[in-house]
Write a protein that holds these residues in place. Structure first.
Motif: not given
Length: 395
Positions: A157-166
């Motif tokens: 959830r944290y990485l998604t909110e930060k919009k970190v690309p996979t």
């Protein structure tokens, strides 16, 4: 069938071909090479037999049709030798990959998140190179999990909110991706080759759709078969070991484990979205929840289904089963009635299908007659013909 393995028997275009042969729409099947029909020699002969039994013949453009049993035997021997040669090539290729892995070379160019694969040259074999912009987030994932007490779902959830690309460029992180990173020893400096092997899925017949590959599941090999390859580490091995201990402990103490008795565990599906229900405690009570929340995590759930009190549902089902089993005559009568209902429904569907097929055949004949009339009747215009066909199709 682009993208479908030749090892499979269930392929959309192959099923369509067999259906068309059964309907007598196809008399001859042309194939460029025998191995284009099927990779496996036994499967190839099975399909040839099926096609022949349905009333069609098969011809291979690369070889002349056999004129005698001796020629057919010769073709079969050549096909078997070709199949055996392909197996030997596959075996030699695998041995070559294992040899390279034992020499410390990276086998396969796809690098995990945090790394980039640098292709081999004449002077140097291929290797992994750390991508700092991704490695930063790998370290952050381990830090949040090991030292900050974040759950895998919270990290996603944290990485998604930060919009970190996979790795693929997507900005939605899944819990399964976080789990894969935390359990991958590559990040601690040791990659493994020959750790898994591909196998057919256990529930291959339950998916309801075509599979493109035969072996779509993976099983882990015995650890003595793994081949370790040294790679640049992104996190210390001690931190990686701490993550494994925490994963093991969390698994043991998770409220989603099977310490609690669920009568209908693994037997329920959501009536709204069709996903499985799972049991989990809430306070001192047990509930069945729709798995849509976990499937969609870290995004919000899309199914409005509410939790079901497990004690109420389990008791209701158990009482109904007990009542039915205490009156076997009623149970047998109910099963017979259900079988009869299903049989009637099947007969009705079959009857309806036959009626539709007959109707289509009549329409086809009517259209052919209209086409013949247009061909031979000079007074009939193209506009008249089109109106006539439209009238036939609207009936």
């Amino acid at each position: 069938d682009d993208g479908y393995s030749g090892e499979l028997l269930e392929i959309p275009a192959l099923d369509l071909l067999l259906d068309e042969i059964e309907k007598k729409h196809i008399e001859v099947v042309l194939v460029t090479e025998p191995d284009r029909l099927a990779r496996d020699f036994v499967v190839q002969k099975f399909l040839e037999k099926q096609i022949n039994e349905k009333g069609a013949t098969i011809e291979f453009l690369s070889v002349s049709p056999p004129k005698s049993e001796d020629e057919q035997l010769g073709l079969d021997i050549l096909g078997l030798l070709g199949w055996w040669e392909r197996r030997k090539i596959r075996s030699r290729t695998l041995r070559g990959k294992i040899k390279k892995a034992k020499e410390g070379h990276i086998v396969g160019g796809k690098a995990p998140y945090g790394y980039r694969y640098v292709g081999r040259t004449r002077e140097k074999p291929g290797y992994y190179e750390i991508l700092e912009e991704e490695a930063y987030w790998v370290r952050e994932i381990f830090r949040l999990y090991v030292f900050e007490g974040f759950s895998m779902e919270a990290i996603a959830r944290y990485l998604t909110e930060k919009k970190v690309p996979t790795k693929s460029g997507n900005t939605v992180w899944r819990t399964s991706t976080i789990h894969s990173i935390l359990t991958n020893e590559t990040y601690a400096g040791v990659a493994y080759y020959n750790k898994h092997h591909s196998v057919p899925p256990k529930d291959a017949g339950k998916t309801g759709h075509y599979r493109r590959l035969k072996n779509t599941s993976r099983e882990i090999r015995p650890k003595e078969e793994w081949i370790p390859i040294k790679v640049p580490a992104i996190v210390d091995h001690e931190i990686w070991e701490e993550a494994q201990k925490k994963i093991k402990e969390n698994t043991r103490t998770s409220p989603r484990n099977t310490r609690h008795p669920y009568l209908l565990r693994g037997k329920l599906v959501c009536g709204l979205c069709g996903l499985p229900l799972y049991g989990t405690p809430s306070g001192k009570r047990l509930f069945y929840y729709c798995s849509n929340r976990h499937r969609n995590s870290p995004l919000p759930k899309t199914c409005p289904a509410k939790p079901i009190d497990a004690s109420i549902l389990d008791c209701t089902v158990w009482e109904s089963l007990s009542k039915a089993l205490s009156h076997p005559d009623t149970l047998i009568a109910g099963l017979k009635k259900l079988q009869k209902t299903e049989a009637n429904a099947c007969d009705l569907r079959k009857q309806r299908l036959e009626e539709i097929e007959k109707r289509l055949q009549k329409l086809e004949k009517a259209e052919r007659r209209a086409a013949e009339l247009y061909t031979y009747d000079e007074k009939m215009t193209l506009q008249d013909y089109k109106k006539h066909v439209e009238k036939i199709r609207s009936e």
